[in-house]
Every structure is written in structure tokens, then in C-alpha cells.
Scaffold this active site. Structure first.
Site, PDB file in Angstrom:
ATOM      1  CG  HIS A  34      -2.072  -1.060   0.983  1.00 12.14           C
ATOM      2  ND1 HIS A  34      -3.178  -0.840   0.189  1.00 12.14           N
ATOM      3  CD2 HIS A  34      -2.174  -2.331   1.435  1.00 12.14           C
ATOM      4  CE1 HIS A  34      -3.927  -1.947   0.189  1.00 12.14           C
ATOM      5  NE2 HIS A  34      -3.334  -2.870   0.927  1.00 12.14           N
ATOM      6  N   GLY A 124      -8.163 -15.088  -7.527  1.00 11.21           N
ATOM      7  CA  GLY A 124      -8.643 -14.329  -6.364  1.00 11.21           C
ATOM      8  C   GLY A 124      -7.752 -14.444  -5.142  1.00 11.21           C
ATOM      9  CB  ALA A 125      -4.816 -16.388  -4.367  1.00 13.91           C
ATOM     10  CB  SER A 129      -5.058 -14.053 -11.560  1.00 10.76           C
ATOM     11  OG  SER A 129      -6.156 -13.549 -10.850  1.00 10.76           O
ATOM     12  CB  SER A 130      -6.775  -8.946 -12.618  1.00  8.81           C
ATOM     13  OG  SER A 130      -6.151  -8.144 -11.658  1.00  8.81           O
ATOM     14  CD  GLU A 162      -6.767  -4.367 -12.160  1.00 11.18           C
ATOM     15  OE1 GLU A 162      -7.799  -4.887 -11.720  1.00 11.18           O
ATOM     16  OE2 GLU A 162      -5.945  -4.983 -12.863  1.00 11.18           O
ATOM     17  CG  ASP A 174      -0.559  -5.728  -8.511  1.00 16.95           C
ATOM     18  OD1 ASP A 174       0.298  -5.683  -7.607  1.00 16.95           O
ATOM     19  OD2 ASP A 174      -1.777  -5.727  -8.301  1.00 16.95           O
ATOM     20  CE1 TYR A 224      -5.001  -1.588  -3.382  1.00 22.58           C
ATOM     21  CE2 TYR A 224      -6.093   0.172  -4.599  1.00 22.58           C
ATOM     22  CZ  TYR A 224      -4.950  -0.540  -4.294  1.00 22.58           C
ATOM     23  OH  TYR A 224      -3.757  -0.193  -4.878  1.00 22.58           O
TER      24      TYR A 224
HETATM   25  C1  GLA Z   1      -2.930  -4.409  -5.012  1.00 21.72           C
HETATM   26  C2  GLA Z   1      -2.770  -3.273  -6.005  1.00 21.72           C
HETATM   27  C3  GLA Z   1      -1.360  -2.708  -5.984  1.00 21.72           C
HETATM   28  C4  GLA Z   1      -0.906  -2.377  -4.561  1.00 21.72           C
HETATM   29  C5  GLA Z   1      -1.218  -3.523  -3.605  1.00 21.72           C
HETATM   30  C6  GLA Z   1      -0.959  -3.152  -2.168  1.00 21.72           C
HETATM   31  O1  GLA Z   1      -2.136  -5.490  -5.400  1.00 21.72           O
HETATM   32  O2  GLA Z   1      -3.087  -3.709  -7.301  1.00 21.72           O
HETATM   33  O3  GLA Z   1      -1.273  -1.582  -6.821  1.00 21.72           O
HETATM   34  O4  GLA Z   1      -1.498  -1.183  -4.120  1.00 21.72           O
HETATM   35  O5  GLA Z   1      -2.551  -3.974  -3.713  1.00 21.72           O
HETATM   36  O6  GLA Z   1       0.396  -2.914  -1.960  1.00 21.72           O
END
Ligand code: GLA
Length: 390
Positions: A34, A124-125, A129-130, A162, A174, A224
Site C-alpha cells: 500500500h 482471487g488469491a 491474476s488480473s 484496472e 502489479d 481498497y
Molecule cells: C494491489 C494493487 C497494488 C498495490 C497492492 C498493495 O495489489 O493492485 O497496486 O497497491 O494492492 O500494496
């Protein structure tokens, strides 16, 4: 996972042979959670689990996609001039959004294509995966049509999918990890400047174990976005006095001296996490570079505590796994990874303890939570790429 199976399925579904094959990994984040959308540092790596595709060009402008992970949904079909989000297109909205933004960025596709996809990232883990399927689509389209899309642009287009197409306000971690991953290396990324460096992950006689809570990340997206909002609120209040653009620019001392500017106590805790976690992430790289893996493990533990107490994104499932891991012999460190609210945690475990660890932590989890966790040994692999058809 092998491409042969994908080829066979492709022939069954599309009655033709695919021309090319592609792969995009999932990711874990070693530390720096985060922090990406707070202009801080992250330290992720790509894993060898991922998403595979075989594809061939068509002569019209149809796109036809089939996922072996969602076989019951069957073939999803759309044309290149009909690229709006459609709920019933389910998983295919990710590739669809990617194609749309590639076109909007000015690249031209001479035709549509058909592809079969199969992935071994647990869905979803929280192992992305997205983002994996977004980047897979990026390398697939570029590779199939010989279009040169700079890697950083593929990464940014994935993030755009996203944020705008799917509606999750996520940061760039990600897509960056999946786009830039390198075998046996972590990536320390400064999310404010996008400067990055690779760091060899040498954990001596230890393995990284991925622990899946098997708790679906329900409501995760709205929580989130809520955390993101809280960080923006904290930043705005700090900016009344400090000339900063992001929480990631603050040292711990600067935050401590100015934290009273943040009026709401919960919001103050969120900001504290963002600042302290960023500092921990930079320290973690320094510790790894000098081979101090014990100190690295300690920073992982502190990261989890902060995510549990200040950022409040863990929950009983992640906490139970991580706390059982901390109590186990041979564990250097353990923490949740990814967005939280369920999903996965990671632990750095001595080779000779791995088997016991999986048995004992697994039993403790089952006893407390009532269902099984899954465990995988992580290998750090390369980023998204074309692979051979074999
Ligand atoms: C998800 C988001 C990332 C990041 C993490 C938390 O994976 O896609 O951008 O914010 O949460 O670190």
C-alpha cells in the site's frame, strides 16, 4: 503447465492451429505494501506461476477468446469496434480493456485474433491474476501483429484497464512487477519516479513459501478504494504546511513532527503506515544487499504488524497464518502480500523446516479457521514474454 495442452485445446475449440505462444507471470510483493499509490517504494518479484496463451490472427476483425480456467463460460467473442465493458464477458473484460486502450493509444491492429488461455495462479488469491492477463494480452497483441509497444507503456495500459475499465483504483506495482520481472531478482521500484533497480534475492538456505488463506477477497475492491481515499485526505492535510506531493516523500521523523495536522485518528494511522512502510522497504533492500537476511525478515514482520494495526487490511485469516508462521522454527519473517483482506501471505523458511512448516502452520490454520490453507514454494521468474510453441 505445458503449451501442448493449450495447442490441443485450441485445435478442438477453433479447428485450426495456433501460431504463437505467450506467458505472463503472477507476482508476490516482498515488502512495501500500500505504498505504490502513495508515491513510495515497493519490492515485488514475478513468480513462475502465471497465465499462458496460444493465439492466431484472423482475417476479419473478430476477437474470440477461450479460457480453460472458465471452460463453462465458453468462447467469448467481440469485434475490434465494440470494446465496451460488458458484465457477461466476465474474465474477458481484462483483455478487452487492454485491446481498447492499445488502440486508443494509437496502435493499429490489422485484424482480430483467437486465443486459448490457461493459468495456474490461484484465482482471487491476491497474486495478481488480473494484471497477469492484462500484460499477457499486451505481449500477445504486440507479438502477434509485430507491433513495438514499449514495455513501460504496456505496464501503464494495464494499470489503465484496472483503474478505468474495471474500476479498481490500484497503483502500478502489479503491472510493473509482471512486466519487468527477472528470474531470481526482486525489483525495488520508486513509484513516484518509476526509477527501479533489480536486486538478486539470495536467501541462503531459505525458501519463500506462499500461503493462501483461501479466503475470497470479498469487498476488497471497495475497501481498497477507501484506504486510498484516507491516504489522500491525510496528504491534503499535511500539504497545508508541507510542500510534498506524496506521503512517500516523508521520513519517519518528518511524519512524527507533523502528524497532528491530520485531524482524524484513523486517517493518521493509515498515513503512518504509508510513511513507515516506505522507509522499511528502502531499508529492506539495503539489508538484502549486505546479506543480512535476518534483518530483512524482521522488516517483513514489522510490515505485517503495521498492515494489521495501522492500515487494518489483514483480517483473521491472514493474521492466523502469519502468526503461526512467526511461531514456527526456521522462519526468518512472514507477512501478508498484495492488497490484503484475504488472499496470500509469504514466509521465508529454512529449507530443512519447509515440510514441517507446511504441516504445522496448515494444521494451526485449519483448527482456527475451519478450512485449509494452501502452500506453494515460490520461484522467482521472468516477466511477460513470448515463449516457444515447443
Ligand atoms: C494491489 C494493487 C497494488 C498495490 C497492492 C498493495 O495489489 O493492485 O497496486 O497497491 O494492492 O500494496
Amino acid at each position: 503447465m505445458n503449451v501442448t495442452m493449450l495447442k490441443t485445446t485450441f485445435k478442438e475449440i477453433f479447428e485450426a492451429s495456433p501460431e504463437q505462444a505467450f506467458f505472463a507471470p503472477g507476482r508476490i510483493n516482498l515488502i512495501g505494501e500500500h505504498t505504490d499509490y502513495n508515491g513510495g517504494h515497493v519490492f515485488p518479484c514475478a513468480i513462475t506461476y502465471g497465465t499462458y496463451a496460444v493465439a492466431r490472427k484472423r482475417s476479419d476483425n473478430l476477437v474470440r477468446m477461450y479460457s480453460m480456467n472458465f471452460a463453462d463460460i465458453g468462447i467469448i467473442e467481440f469485434t475490434l469496434n465494440q470494446l465496451d465493458y460488458e458484465k457477461e464477458h466476465n474474465w474477458a473484460n481484462y483483455p478487452k480493456g487492454m485491446i481498447r486502450y492499445i488502440l486508443e493509444a494509437g496502435y493499429q491492429l490489422p485484424s482480430g485474433f483467437e486465443c486459448v488461455i490457461d493459468g495456474n495462479i490461484p484465482n482471487g488469491a491476491g497474486l495478481s491474476s488480473s494484471a497477469s492477463i492484462e500484460l499477457l494480452t499486451g505481449v500477445l497483441v504486440a507479438g502477434l501483429f509485430g507491433i513495438d509497444i514499449p514495455r513501460l507503456d504496456v505496464i501503464k495500459l494495464g494499470k489503465q484497464v484496472e483503474n478505468q475499465f474495471i474500476g479498481v483504483n490500484s497503483g502500478i506495482m502489479d503491472q510493473f512487477a509482471i512486466g519487468m520481472g527477472k528470474k531470481n531478482a526482486g525489483i525495488l521500484l520508486d513509484c513516484q519516479t518509476l526509477h527501479y533497480e533489480y536486486a538478486p534475492i539470495k536467501l541462503e538456505n531459505h525458501k519463500i513459501i506462499i500461503m493462501n488463506t483461501n479466503k475470497r477477497r470479498e469487498l476488497a475492491d471497495s475497501k481498497y478504494n477507501e484506504r486510498r481515499g484516507e491516504c489522500e485526505e491525510a496528504l491534503a492535510q499535511l500539504q497545508e504546511k508541507l510542500p510534498i506531493e506524496a506521503l512517500g516523500q516523508l521520513s519517519e521523523a518528518e511524519f512524527d513532527e507533523n502528524q497532528q495536522l491530520i485531524t482524524n485518528e484513523t486517517v493518521r494511522k493509515r498515513a503512518k503506515h504509508a510513511v513507515y512502510e516506505n522507509v522499511r522497504t528502502v531499508k529492506a533492500l539495503a539489508e538484502l544487499k549486505t546479506g543480512n537476511i535476518e534483518a530483512f525478515g524482521q522488516l517483513m514482520n514489522q510490515s505485517h504488524q503495521s498492515l494489521r494495526d495501522d492500515y487494518e487490511v489483514t483480517g483473521i485469516e491472514l493474521d492466523s497464518l502469519v502468526e503461526a508462521a512467526w511461531a514456527h522454527p526456521g522462519v526468518l519473517g512472514a507477512r501478508m502480500t498484495g492488497a490484503g483482506f484475504g488472499g496470500c501471505a509469504i514466509a521465508v523458511v529454512a529449507n530443512e523446516e519447509v515440510e514441517n512448516f507446511i504441516a504445522n502452520v496448515g494444521a494451526a490454520y485449519r483448527e482456527k479457521i475451519g478450512y485449509n490453507a494452501d502452500f506453494y514454494v515460490a520461484s522467482i521468474g521472468d516477466g511477460a514474454k513470448e515463449i516457444t510453441m515447443e
